[in-house]
Motif scaffolding. Structure first.
Motif, PDB file in Angstrom:
ATOM      1  N   ASN A 198       0.683  -1.202   0.351  1.00 32.66           N
ATOM      2  CA  ASN A 198       0.020  -0.124   0.053  1.00 32.66           C
ATOM      3  C   ASN A 198       0.845   1.338  -0.004  1.00 32.66           C
ATOM      4  O   ASN A 198       0.291   2.323  -0.193  1.00 32.66           O
ATOM      5  CB  ASN A 198      -1.113  -0.032   1.092  1.00 32.66           C
ATOM      6  CG  ASN A 198      -2.365  -0.409   0.849  1.00 32.66           C
ATOM      7  OD1 ASN A 198      -2.701  -0.242  -0.268  1.00 32.66           O
ATOM      8  ND2 ASN A 198      -3.387  -0.247   1.754  1.00 32.66           N
ATOM      9  N   LEU A 199       2.187   1.014   0.156  1.00 33.94           N
ATOM     10  CA  LEU A 199       2.853   2.486   0.345  1.00 33.94           C
ATOM     11  C   LEU A 199       4.095   2.600  -0.791  1.00 33.94           C
ATOM     12  O   LEU A 199       4.384   3.772  -1.087  1.00 33.94           O
ATOM     13  CB  LEU A 199       3.787   2.364   1.704  1.00 33.94           C
ATOM     14  CG  LEU A 199       3.110   2.234   2.937  1.00 33.94           C
ATOM     15  CD1 LEU A 199       4.095   2.205   4.176  1.00 33.94           C
ATOM     16  CD2 LEU A 199       2.322   3.686   3.055  1.00 33.94           C
ATOM     17  N   GLY A 200       4.006   1.666  -1.725  1.00 33.74           N
ATOM     18  CA  GLY A 200       5.399   2.037  -2.858  1.00 33.74           C
ATOM     19  C   GLY A 200       5.927   0.644  -3.305  1.00 33.74           C
ATOM     20  O   GLY A 200       5.196  -0.456  -3.268  1.00 33.74           O
ATOM     21  N   PRO A 201       7.224   0.806  -3.866  1.00 36.22           N
ATOM     22  CA  PRO A 201       7.739  -0.578  -4.128  1.00 36.22           C
ATOM     23  C   PRO A 201       8.263  -1.162  -3.278  1.00 36.22           C
ATOM     24  O   PRO A 201       8.387  -0.783  -1.917  1.00 36.22           O
ATOM     25  CB  PRO A 201       8.462  -0.054  -5.197  1.00 36.22           C
ATOM     26  CG  PRO A 201       9.065   1.592  -4.699  1.00 36.22           C
ATOM     27  CD  PRO A 201       7.832   1.867  -4.021  1.00 36.22           C
ATOM     28  N   ALA A 202       8.881  -2.666  -3.345  1.00 33.37           N
ATOM     29  CA  ALA A 202       9.669  -3.361  -2.557  1.00 33.37           C
ATOM     30  C   ALA A 202      11.027  -2.515  -2.383  1.00 33.37           C
ATOM     31  O   ALA A 202      11.201  -1.803  -3.247  1.00 33.37           O
ATOM     32  CB  ALA A 202       9.853  -4.757  -2.993  1.00 33.37           C
ATOM     33  N   GLY A 203      11.495  -2.764  -1.139  1.00 30.96           N
ATOM     34  CA  GLY A 203      12.813  -2.252  -1.139  1.00 30.96           C
ATOM     35  C   GLY A 203      12.956  -1.420   0.300  1.00 30.96           C
ATOM     36  O   GLY A 203      13.814  -1.024   0.813  1.00 30.96           O
ATOM     37  N   VAL A 204      11.863  -1.044   1.042  1.00 26.40           N
ATOM     38  CA  VAL A 204      11.780  -0.268   2.149  1.00 26.40           C
ATOM     39  C   VAL A 204      10.690  -0.676   2.846  1.00 26.40           C
ATOM     40  O   VAL A 204       9.754  -1.123   2.547  1.00 26.40           O
ATOM     41  CB  VAL A 204      11.979   1.389   1.753  1.00 26.40           C
ATOM     42  CG1 VAL A 204      10.534   1.901   1.092  1.00 26.40           C
ATOM     43  CG2 VAL A 204      12.083   2.042   2.887  1.00 26.40           C
ATOM     44  N   THR A 205      10.928  -0.688   4.296  1.00 22.45           N
ATOM     45  CA  THR A 205       9.993  -1.035   5.168  1.00 22.45           C
ATOM     46  C   THR A 205       9.766   0.332   6.152  1.00 22.45           C
ATOM     47  O   THR A 205      10.897   0.940   6.489  1.00 22.45           O
ATOM     48  CB  THR A 205      10.475  -2.090   6.150  1.00 22.45           C
ATOM     49  OG1 THR A 205      10.577  -3.166   5.154  1.00 22.45           O
ATOM     50  CG2 THR A 205       9.589  -2.468   7.251  1.00 22.45           C
ATOM     51  N   VAL A 206       8.405   0.750   6.591  1.00 22.58           N
ATOM     52  CA  VAL A 206       8.441   1.747   7.356  1.00 22.58           C
ATOM     53  C   VAL A 206       7.922   1.232   8.700  1.00 22.58           C
ATOM     54  O   VAL A 206       7.100   0.473   8.748  1.00 22.58           O
ATOM     55  CB  VAL A 206       7.083   2.537   6.639  1.00 22.58           C
ATOM     56  CG1 VAL A 206       6.702   4.017   7.478  1.00 22.58           C
ATOM     57  CG2 VAL A 206       7.403   3.119   5.114  1.00 22.58           C
ATOM     58  N   VAL A 242      17.139   4.858  -1.729  1.00 21.05           N
ATOM     59  CA  VAL A 242      16.536   6.417  -2.157  1.00 21.05           C
ATOM     60  C   VAL A 242      15.361   6.320  -2.807  1.00 21.05           C
ATOM     61  O   VAL A 242      14.180   7.004  -2.567  1.00 21.05           O
ATOM     62  CB  VAL A 242      17.598   7.011  -2.567  1.00 21.05           C
ATOM     63  CG1 VAL A 242      16.960   8.558  -3.089  1.00 21.05           C
ATOM     64  CG2 VAL A 242      18.783   7.297  -1.540  1.00 21.05           C
ATOM     65  N   HIS A 243      15.229   5.696  -4.009  1.00 24.44           N
ATOM     66  CA  HIS A 243      14.134   5.650  -4.966  1.00 24.44           C
ATOM     67  C   HIS A 243      12.988   4.966  -4.422  1.00 24.44           C
ATOM     68  O   HIS A 243      11.984   5.692  -4.579  1.00 24.44           O
ATOM     69  CB  HIS A 243      14.549   5.264  -6.394  1.00 24.44           C
ATOM     70  CG  HIS A 243      13.579   5.666  -7.536  1.00 24.44           C
ATOM     71  ND1 HIS A 243      12.599   5.004  -7.921  1.00 24.44           N
ATOM     72  CD2 HIS A 243      13.753   6.782  -8.257  1.00 24.44           C
ATOM     73  CE1 HIS A 243      11.925   5.636  -8.782  1.00 24.44           C
ATOM     74  NE2 HIS A 243      12.619   6.684  -9.008  1.00 24.44           N
ATOM     75  N   SER A 244      13.104   4.005  -3.643  1.00 23.71           N
ATOM     76  CA  SER A 244      11.914   3.389  -3.014  1.00 23.71           C
ATOM     77  C   SER A 244      11.054   4.343  -2.138  1.00 23.71           C
ATOM     78  O   SER A 244       9.891   4.529  -2.356  1.00 23.71           O
ATOM     79  CB  SER A 244      12.365   1.904  -2.600  1.00 23.71           C
ATOM     80  OG  SER A 244      12.553   1.055  -3.493  1.00 23.71           O
ATOM     81  N   ILE A 245      12.062   5.073  -1.395  1.00 24.74           N
ATOM     82  CA  ILE A 245      11.502   6.116  -0.374  1.00 24.74           C
ATOM     83  C   ILE A 245      10.918   7.161  -1.129  1.00 24.74           C
ATOM     84  O   ILE A 245       9.812   7.934  -0.777  1.00 24.74           O
ATOM     85  CB  ILE A 245      12.586   6.558   0.514  1.00 24.74           C
ATOM     86  CG1 ILE A 245      13.257   5.496   1.429  1.00 24.74           C
ATOM     87  CG2 ILE A 245      12.017   7.600   1.327  1.00 24.74           C
ATOM     88  CD1 ILE A 245      14.346   5.822   2.148  1.00 24.74           C
ATOM     89  N   TYR A 246      11.161   7.599  -2.349  1.00 22.47           N
ATOM     90  CA  TYR A 246      11.014   8.659  -3.181  1.00 22.47           C
ATOM     91  C   TYR A 246       9.312   8.263  -3.717  1.00 22.47           C
ATOM     92  O   TYR A 246       8.353   9.005  -3.590  1.00 22.47           O
ATOM     93  CB  TYR A 246      11.642   8.869  -4.345  1.00 22.47           C
ATOM     94  CG  TYR A 246      10.966   9.843  -5.388  1.00 22.47           C
ATOM     95  CD1 TYR A 246      10.745  11.026  -5.199  1.00 22.47           C
ATOM     96  CD2 TYR A 246      11.113   9.479  -6.797  1.00 22.47           C
ATOM     97  CE1 TYR A 246       9.918  11.921  -6.182  1.00 22.47           C
ATOM     98  CE2 TYR A 246      10.224  10.417  -7.748  1.00 22.47           C
ATOM     99  CZ  TYR A 246       9.938  11.566  -7.107  1.00 22.47           C
ATOM    100  OH  TYR A 246       9.264  12.261  -8.146  1.00 22.47           O
ATOM    101  N   VAL A 247       9.138   6.985  -4.032  1.00 21.28           N
ATOM    102  CA  VAL A 247       7.945   6.571  -4.490  1.00 21.28           C
ATOM    103  C   VAL A 247       6.793   6.398  -3.449  1.00 21.28           C
ATOM    104  O   VAL A 247       5.818   6.751  -3.508  1.00 21.28           O
ATOM    105  CB  VAL A 247       8.126   5.283  -5.189  1.00 21.28           C
ATOM    106  CG1 VAL A 247       6.763   4.768  -5.875  1.00 21.28           C
ATOM    107  CG2 VAL A 247       9.065   5.314  -6.485  1.00 21.28           C
TER     108      VAL A 247
END
Length: 362
Positions: A198-206, A242-247
């Motif tokens: 629900n938050l963006g692409p794979a690669g980052v966990t909030v 960086v890019h995952s967080i941008y998305v």
């Protein structure tokens, strides 16, 4: 541009077209700096501004004004299964788990490796069909925390009411349900979610963590596995994705611009109602996996009369531009994941396909 698929993948999952287009526009040159976000330093003023804005947006949409920190972490939500007990399960305490599906069970098993963990409630004996009621939950008063998974992605169930845990910190895995409906986030000492649903692409966990949980640094835990490390460094201790967080930033703005979490819930309820109505009116041709009072507005799971028909359903669906409808490999069946970015039109088309498939095969 070719016609976009009806994307019901459980994760990585659908993203709004406008978010993808914005990410595409800025991929080569971000805000006129002559570089892509995939090239710039995470120590640059451009990224630091993006990092700070994304954290602020996350808190705003959760309804949290202060007292919490937003961290961007690696390893997916599954890494938190270990990090939570490593950081918070002190000797002499127990971790209490509400085991209501495959992922909460994995979290419980990881906690048992680290220290003492107990099951405060479970619905495994009934094949996960109906979530525990408040009276079924037994929380050990010696608990360091209570852990729950608010939406069970594989099984297709969702907690409607958040349990009361008193002074014991409540930790919520919201990977497949975050920002899909309003919740009282203040009930939680920690919320975490892999971005890829629900938050963006794979690669980052909030991870959103209340300040009091970050007061004590666990010296016995490796530096990179301490939440305090990432909190003290605003998630910049090591190079973030960086890019995952941008998305994620673009997704949060999209939610806000489209009416916020309240509007997301209204749309999600309407979308999944289309599918549940077909299931309930099918006379048993389609059988929902979850009792009506525990159904998810994110993951709709159901079975057909035979595995052969289920395989035919998936095969035909793919020919009709539907993607990702096969159930998880551990349980089989059919699963339609209708996250925030899945449009109403996709669910309407699927409902129509389901009715037609039953007419031809019922």
């Amino acid at each position: 541009m070719s016609k976009r698929a009806y994307n019901f993948n459980p994760g990585p999952a659908a993203l709004p077209l406008e978010v993808l287009q914005k990410a595409q526009e800025t991929f080569v040159d971000y805000n006129g700096i002559g570089m892509s976000l995939t090239e710039i330093s995470h120590r640059s003023k451009e990224y630091e501004a993006l990092n700070r804005e994304t954290q602020e947006l996350m808190l705003e949409l959760l309804g949290l004004s202060s007292g919490y920190q937003v961290l961007f972490l690696g390893g997916g939500a599954s890494m938190q299964f270990s990090m939570i007990p490593l950081n918070f399960l002190k000797p002499g305490k127990v971790g209490s788990y509400l085991v209501t599906g495959s992922f909460s069970e994995k979290a419980y098993q990881d906690a048992k490796i680290v220290g003492e963990a107990v099951i405060a409630a479970s619905n495994k004996e009934t094949s996960w069909r109906s979530l525990p009621k408040a009276g079924d939950i037994r929380i050990d008063p010696n608990s360091a925390y209570v852990h729950m998974t608010t939406n069970n992605t594989i099984e297709g169930s969702q907690w409607s009411d958040i349990p009361e845990t008193g002074n014991i910190p409540l930790i919520g895995d919201m990977t497949s349900g975050i920002l899909s409906r309003p919740i009282d986030a203040h009930k939680f000492a920690m919320i975490y979610a892999g971005a890829q649903k629900n938050l963006g692409p794979a690669g980052v966990t909030v991870a959103v963590i209340r300040d009091d949980l970050l007061q004590e640094e666990p010296k016995h835990v490796p530096v990179m596995l301490r939440y305090t490390t990432h909190a003290k460094n605003q998630s910049l201790y090591n190079t973030p994705p960086v890019h995952s967080i941008y998305v994620v930033n673009l997704m949060l703005k999209w939610v806000k611009e489209n009416g916020g979490v309240e509007a997301m819930e209204k749309q999600n309820v309407a979308k999944t109602k289309l599918l549940y109505d077909v299931i309930d009116a099918s006379g048993g041709f389609y059988t929902g996996n979850i009792a009506p009072d525990s159904r998810s507005i994110m993951n709709v799971t159901f079975r057909l009369p035979s595995e052969e028909l289920e395989k035919a359903f998936v095969k035909e669906s793919e020919k009709n531009n539907f993607v990702g409808l096969a159930g998880h490999r551990s349980v089989g069946g059919i699963r339609a994941s209708a996250y925030n970015a899945v449009p109403y039109e996709a669910c309407a088309a699927l409902a129509e396909f389901m009715v037609d498939f039953q007419k031809r095969n019922g």
